[in-house]
Design an enzyme around this catalytic site. Structure first.
Site, PDB file in Angstrom:
ATOM      1  N   GLU A  12       0.839  -1.198   0.000  1.00 60.77           N
ATOM      2  CA  GLU A  12       0.000   0.000   0.000  1.00 60.77           C
ATOM      3  C   GLU A  12       0.877   1.252   0.000  1.00 60.77           C
ATOM      4  O   GLU A  12       1.945   1.251   0.627  1.00 60.77           O
ATOM      5  CB  GLU A  12      -0.923   0.011   1.229  1.00 60.77           C
ATOM      6  CG  GLU A  12      -1.955  -1.103   1.228  1.00 60.77           C
ATOM      7  CD  GLU A  12      -2.931  -1.018   2.405  1.00 60.77           C
ATOM      8  OE1 GLU A  12      -2.844  -0.033   3.174  1.00 60.77           O
ATOM      9  OE2 GLU A  12      -3.774  -1.911   2.558  1.00 60.77           O
TER      10      GLU A  12
ATOM     11  N   HIS B  22      -8.346   1.035   1.856  1.00 61.93           N
ATOM     12  CA  HIS B  22      -8.087   0.994   3.307  1.00 61.93           C
ATOM     13  C   HIS B  22      -9.007   1.970   4.051  1.00 61.93           C
ATOM     14  O   HIS B  22      -8.565   2.875   4.758  1.00 61.93           O
ATOM     15  CB  HIS B  22      -6.620   1.311   3.601  1.00 61.93           C
ATOM     16  CG  HIS B  22      -6.140   0.678   4.885  1.00 61.93           C
ATOM     17  ND1 HIS B  22      -4.873   0.174   5.040  1.00 61.93           N
ATOM     18  CD2 HIS B  22      -6.770   0.453   6.068  1.00 61.93           C
ATOM     19  CE1 HIS B  22      -4.729  -0.322   6.261  1.00 61.93           C
ATOM     20  NE2 HIS B  22      -5.867  -0.159   6.894  1.00 61.93           N
TER      21      HIS B  22
END
Length: 531
Positions: free
Chosen positions: A263, A281
């Protein structure tokens, strides 16, 4: 002079005002966390640093933080903080572990609905002017079986919500006792059974060595055809490449992911697959959750800077300054005792019994008990701390008991920790010598005198010739240096143990070679947080 706090990420104005109202000088620079060099340049001016996830607290920043006393993370995850470097610098790291539980659980439920009814794809199709009603045939959640991997705080909320949706819930969690499972209304199962029976699987565990790739290619292959998988916990829990292949083959009917191995995720094997829902997220991204954790971290940091009170600290026990001087080594011992048993125990813990003997029996037993329980649980969940461990243990139905007794042996004081599981009882005792160093003095009722090191190897065997030679030769041949070697036995020819303090981690191939000798009943490499 008033304490000074830097807020380097986007916290709410209400949280910033809490610092001001309590007499703390605060600088609110919500975009500074993105500028590592600028943060390093000014960090020495501050006693406290309040952050979210954008600020990365690296060893270089901590090296320049000459006056920093506390870092407060508004949220649960502290991967953006080098906690070892903070501890060495004497900086407390706090988080807010309970502020976004409901929000994250609700997102998992929402993602489950989205993948069951193909809502994102149907929405995109309808927005583009199509009317493909027959294309998007979904499935009901009612009556389906949900497998929950990790039935702690967030997973427990998901279980309750799923039961409200009339789903059957299976739970896999090494720390979930049968009594607690019955209270929750879920069926406690092993992982393989969950994989074979679940129509939906949702993950709610932290990323640790034990949970990394828990849905591996092999385990994904054990799932029921047509299963749908939801991950709103941590990236790295699922083999994304293997999952993409199973989605394409149709074995897995759908997936919904909020977290990814890398990420920010700009590329991923799961992207652009028609039966996959992805979000960036967003588990904790609600107005309520962001406000809650911000207010909590401001209160916690203010309490510490003004009164010395410690709440939700990840690297410091919750004791007063006066107690810390005397209790520090004993708290470290309690943590080591718990960590030993935690690393040795694979089955669910039912009870924890702690005996305090001699001088230690007059100390703050709450703090020592919290340290022991946290030590047991942090091998499976490193985010557990002294404050949250007792709460988590209670939620999982683990019974904790303590006993005080007057000096009864050769030591001025000692702690004996016993853990009860469905399979066995396991115990370990320890003391603190006059040099302030914790020692293990008894394992499985066998007396020893073992120095505690960062890297250790524990073995059990029948008392017979050749054990020392096998251990020494195997370690030597594989360049593992032994710093300290402790032996103990119940009787001549009886049960025996060895505890080696080594200079580096013992690799798995070395453990395999020891197993090949046929001399050992059990071999376990252990790690301890030794300053």
């Amino acid at each position: 002079m008033a304490p000074k706090v830097l807020v380097s990420d986007k916290l709410s104005e209400t949280a910033v005002q809490i610092f001001r109202d309590r007499g703390i000088d605060v600088d609110f620079m919500p975009d500074l966390g993105k500028d590592k060099e600028k943060l390093r340049e000014i960090i020495s001016q501050y006693d406290g640093l309040a952050i979210r996830s954008a600020t990365k607290v690296t060893p270089k920043i901590l090296d320049a933080a000459d006056n920093l006393k506390v870092i407060g993370r508004a949220g649960i995850g502290t991967d953006n903080i080098d906690k070892d470097a903070a501890s060495k610098k004497g900086v407390i790291v706090m988080n807010t572990p309970f502020g976004n539980m409901i929000t994250t659980a609700e997102h998992a439920i929402a993602m489950m609905f989205a993948v069951a009814r193909q809502i994102p794809e149907a929405s995109a199709s309808t927005h583009s002017g199509k009317w493909e009603k027959s294309k998007f045939m979904g499935v009901e959640l009612t009556g389906k079986t949900l497998g929950v991997i990790g039935a702690g705080n967030i997973g427990g909320i998901v279980c309750a919500r799923a039961l409200g949706l009339k789903m059957k819930v299976l739970a896999y969690d090494p720390f979930l006792g049968q009594e607690k499972a019955d209270q929750m209304g879920v069926e406690k199962v092993e992982l393989d059974e969950l994989l074979a029976r679940a129509d939906f699987i949702t993950l709610h565990v932290p990323l640790t060595d034990q949970t990394r790739n828990i849905l591996s290619r092999e385990n994904l292959g054990k799932t029921k055809p047509g299963v749908r998988i939801v991950n709103c916990a941590r990236g790295g829990l699922v083999d994304e490449v293997a999952l993409a292949e199973l989605l394409k083959s149709g074995h897995v009917a759908g997936a919904a992911f909020d977290v990814f191995a890398e990420e920010p995720a700009t590329e991923n094997p799961l992207f652009n697959l028609p039966n996959v829902v992805c979000t960036p997220h967003l588990g904790a991204a609600t107005t309520e959750a962001q406000e809650n954790v911000a207010l909590q971290v401001a209160e916690q940091m203010s309490d510490y800077l003004l009164t010395g009170a410690v709440t939700n600290a990840l690297n410091m026990p919750s004791v007063t300054a006066e107690e810390a001087k005397v209790m520090g080594p004993w708290i470290k011992l309690a943590d080591h005792l718990g960590n030993f048993i935690g690393q040795m125990t694979d089955e669910p813990v039912k009870a924890i019994n702690i005996l305090y003997d001699g001088v230690v029996s007059g100390m703050n037993l709450d703090a020592l008990t919290c340290a022991s329980v946290a030590g047991i649980m942090k091998s499976a969940n490193p985010e557990v701390n002294m404050v949250s461990a007792p709460l988590i243990a209670k939620e999982r139905g683990i019974k904790i008991s303590t006993t005080r007794q007057d000096k009864s042996g050769a030591f001025e004081g000692y702690i004996k920790l016993t853990v009860v599981t469905s399979e066995r009882e396991r115990s370990i005792g320890g003391t603190v010598f006059s040099d302030g160093k914790p020692r293990f003095i008894q394992i499985k009722g066998i007396n020893i005198d073992a120095e505690i090191g960062r890297h250790m190897l524990y073995t059990t065997n029948h008392d017979e010739p050749g054990i020392i030679g096998a251990l020494g030769q195997t370690m030597g041949e594989n360049d593992v240096n032994i710093a300290n070697f402790t032996l103990g036995r119940s009787a001549v020819g009886g049960e025996a143990i060895a505890l080696l303090y080594v200079d580096s981690p013992v690799p798995n191939p070395v453990i395999a070679k020891l197993h090949e000798t046929g001399l050992f009943q059990q071999i376990r490499a252990l790690q301890f947080d030794v300053a």
